[in-house]
Design an enzyme around this catalytic site. Structure first.
Site, PDB file in Angstrom:
ATOM      1  N   ASN A  34       0.824  -1.207   0.000  1.00 59.29           N
ATOM      2  CA  ASN A  34       0.000   0.000   0.000  1.00 59.29           C
ATOM      3  C   ASN A  34       0.863   1.265   0.000  1.00 59.29           C
ATOM      4  O   ASN A  34       1.002   1.925  -1.028  1.00 59.29           O
ATOM      5  CB  ASN A  34      -0.943  -0.023   1.209  1.00 59.29           C
ATOM      6  CG  ASN A  34      -2.021   1.047   1.111  1.00 59.29           C
ATOM      7  OD1 ASN A  34      -1.891   2.021   0.385  1.00 59.29           O
ATOM      8  ND2 ASN A  34      -3.103   0.851   1.848  1.00 59.29           N
ATOM      9  N   ASP A  35       1.492   1.574   1.128  1.00 61.55           N
ATOM     10  CA  ASP A  35       2.268   2.821   1.211  1.00 61.55           C
ATOM     11  C   ASP A  35       3.416   2.862   0.206  1.00 61.55           C
ATOM     12  O   ASP A  35       3.775   3.925  -0.288  1.00 61.55           O
ATOM     13  CB  ASP A  35       2.843   2.983   2.620  1.00 61.55           C
ATOM     14  CG  ASP A  35       1.734   3.171   3.650  1.00 61.55           C
ATOM     15  OD1 ASP A  35       0.674   3.698   3.273  1.00 61.55           O
ATOM     16  OD2 ASP A  35       1.941   2.788   4.808  1.00 61.55           O
TER      17      ASP A  35
END
Lengths: 475, 93
Positions: free
Chosen positions: A396-397
């Site tokens: 995600n990040d």
């Protein structure tokens, strides 16, 4: 033959084998032989060290049989336990196991210091005494800190201690511990009362706990690496006290290599080491991130799978979510189907994918993925714009374009994988939640992105079935 | 005797060696190499053994025993997990 000569020669051989082994470990082609070379060095050193029985102190001679027996028993228990636990541990749990073994090394270094300090009537020159105390302090911090790091990553201790004044308290605690240590060295010249020496070790152990408790799970790899360097330094210092050059060399090599590795890891996460230890990550998140345009568009797993089967180039960006779902094997099965259909498939690894740098590579290697289709971020970031499909699984990040564009984002400046530049992006995700940093990911809202909701393992099974039903000539 | 400056020379050269070894490593090997360097400081077991063999009191014997136990765990555990990880790295060719 003179036992001292044999011991010295063995330690020289061990020091050479350690350095040569580490050197071989620095390339994937020779790495597996590197650890065996270093292992040989360890065996030689440990076997030779039993020759110490021929030149112990006069005072220790009456105790020699008991001491040697204790040594053999301790060696057998420690070796047996670690061997079995090391063989059993899951690859996803590797970081915490490394932390635990590292803490044990720190404890051993502190124990060497403690034996020196508790020896009755010992003659202490100031210099070795100061080194003993500093080595003991670092070793004890590494022991208790590593145990907390292990417990946190293993899910045995949850939550983080954070309250205002915590850093002031920790700072005071450290200064008090150091002051006590310096008093033992300069004030008492090594002849401090037993309770004072014991208090010094106790304070050092408690400080290790206090220092580690406020640090969150995502930052733990940096901390483990830092403690690895700590243990190396402690071993090097205690090696000086014992006049043992093998310990000095091995300890200092690890101390500096571990420090560099810690800096590299922190840099890959766009954080400084002091930032990891002294600040509360995520505290700034959630403030004014601005509106994100667009909407998340779901797609069926089977459709996404078929589209990849007919693409000419696919890049996969895996994250820790892939490993948690134990989906590496299914992923590689899907990759092989695509390769058989003539698709060029590459893996793109963010430096902090997984729980430590290189952890994702280990997890993919476990599934049999050959390392020459796995690329580091710097090597593959330029290729995303030529890719027909980029698929993000459990990350995600590390793929959030806000790191490039949004200056108010807490992850701004962190290097990311440029998956958003591919013609089509698929994101496999369990739900609509945010990443570890708590930041919304604008990639999910982009025009060229589609979401495949579900557990990574199930999604990949559906993709495999869809592609197989095509190639099998229909139903 | 390894006093003063000789010790500093050893520390300095060892520190450069460690720096040079890690500096040129591809990031795919960072985890195994951290584990491998963790194994290397398991040499501390040799020092703990020396301390234990020279023990004269029960306190020293107990601490020495714990030291050897922990050091042996560091060395053996570090070896096993590093070897397991590195076994997995295979080329497709």
């Amino acid at each position: 033959m003179n036992p001292t000569l044999i011991i010295d020669a063995s330690f020289l051989a061990a020091a050479f084998l350690f350095i040569y082994g580490l050197k071989r470990m620095s390339s994937p082609v020779t790495a597996a032989s590197g650890i065996r070379v270093a292992g040989l060095g360890m065996v030689i050193a440990v076997v030779a060290s039993f020759l110490y029985v021929f030149n112990v102190n006069e005072a220790a001679k009456p105790h020699l049989v008991v001491n040697a027996a204790l040594g053999a028993v301790a060696l057998a228990i420690g070796l047996g336990w670690a061997w079995v636990s090391g063989k059993k541990v899951e690859m996803t749990a590797m970081p915490q196991m490394v932390a635990l073994y590292n803490g044990m090394g720190g404890g051993a270094a502190a124990a060497i210091g403690a034996v020196e300090l508790f020896r009755p009537g010992a003659e202490h020159a100031t210099m070795p005494l100061v080194v003993t105390i500093i080595g003991s302090l670092i070793g004890a911090i590494s022991l208790s800190g590593s145990v907390i790091a292990w417990a946190k990553l293993d899910g045995r201790v949850n939550g983080t201690w954070r309250f205002s004044g915590l850093q002031v308290m920790n700072g005071t605690f450290f200064v008090a511990t150091l002051a006590l240590g310096l008093y033992i060295a300069f004030g008492a010249h090594g002849h401090a009362p037993v309770w004072m020496t014991a208090a010094f070790f106790l304070l050092a152990l408690i400080f290790g706990v206090l220092m580690t408790m406020p640090i969150g799970g995502a930052d733990m790899p940096v901390v483990i690496s830092l403690y690895n360097a700590f243990t190396g330094l402690a071993v090097g210092f205690e090696g000086f006290v014992l006049q043992n050059p093998a310990l000095m060399i091995a300890g200092m090599v690890v101390g500096s290599a571990g420090t560099l590795l810690t800096l590299l890891m922190a840099k890959a996460m766009n954080r400084s080491v002091s930032n990891v230890i002294f600040s509360n990550f995520g505290a700034a998140a959630g403030e004014e991130q601005g509106e994100i345009k667009g909407s998340m568009k779901p797609i069926e797993a089977g459709d996404a799978g078929i589209n990849m089967r007919y693409a000419s180039k696919v890049i996969i960006a895996p994250g820790y979510g892939l490993a948690v779902a134990q989906a590496q094997h299914k992923l590689y099965e899907f990759v092989k189907l695509c390769q058989d259909a003539g698709v060029e498939v590459k893996f793109a690894i963010h430096p902090v994918a997984g729980r430590m740098p290189g952890h994702m590579n280990v997890l993919l290697a476990e599934a049999g993925v050959p390392y020459d289709i796995i690329y580091d971020m710097e090597d593959i970031n330029g290729e995303f714009k030529e890719a027909d499909v980029a698929i993000v699984i459990g990350a995600n990040d590390t793929v959030n374009p806000a790191a490039r564009t949004n200056k108010s984002s807490p992850i701004y400046g962190m290097p990311i994988l440029n998956v958003d530049m591919a013609k089509q992006v698929y994101v496999v995700k369990r739900g609509q939640g945010k990443g570890y940093s708590g930041v919304e990911n604008e990639l999910f809202f982009a025009d060229n992105a589609n979401m495949v909701y579900g557990d990574a393992q199930k999604v990949l099974v559906q993709m495999i079935q869809a592609v197989k039903s095509l190639d099998g000539g229909g139903h | 005797m390894l006093t003063g400056f000789i010790a500093l020379y050893i520390f300095m050269l060892a520190a450069f060696t460690g720096y040079e070894i890690i500096g040129r490593v591809p990031s795919i090997l960072h985890t195994p190499l951290m584990s491998g360097s963790n194994f290397v400081h398991g040499i501390v077991v040799v020092g703990a053994l020396f301390a234990l063999l020279n023990a004269t009191t029960v306190t020293e014997q107990v601490i020495g025993f714990v030291g050897v136990l922990l050091g042996a765990g560091n060395a053996a555990g570090g070896y096993v997990v590093t070897e397991r990880m590195l076994q997995m790295f295979k080329s497709s060719k």
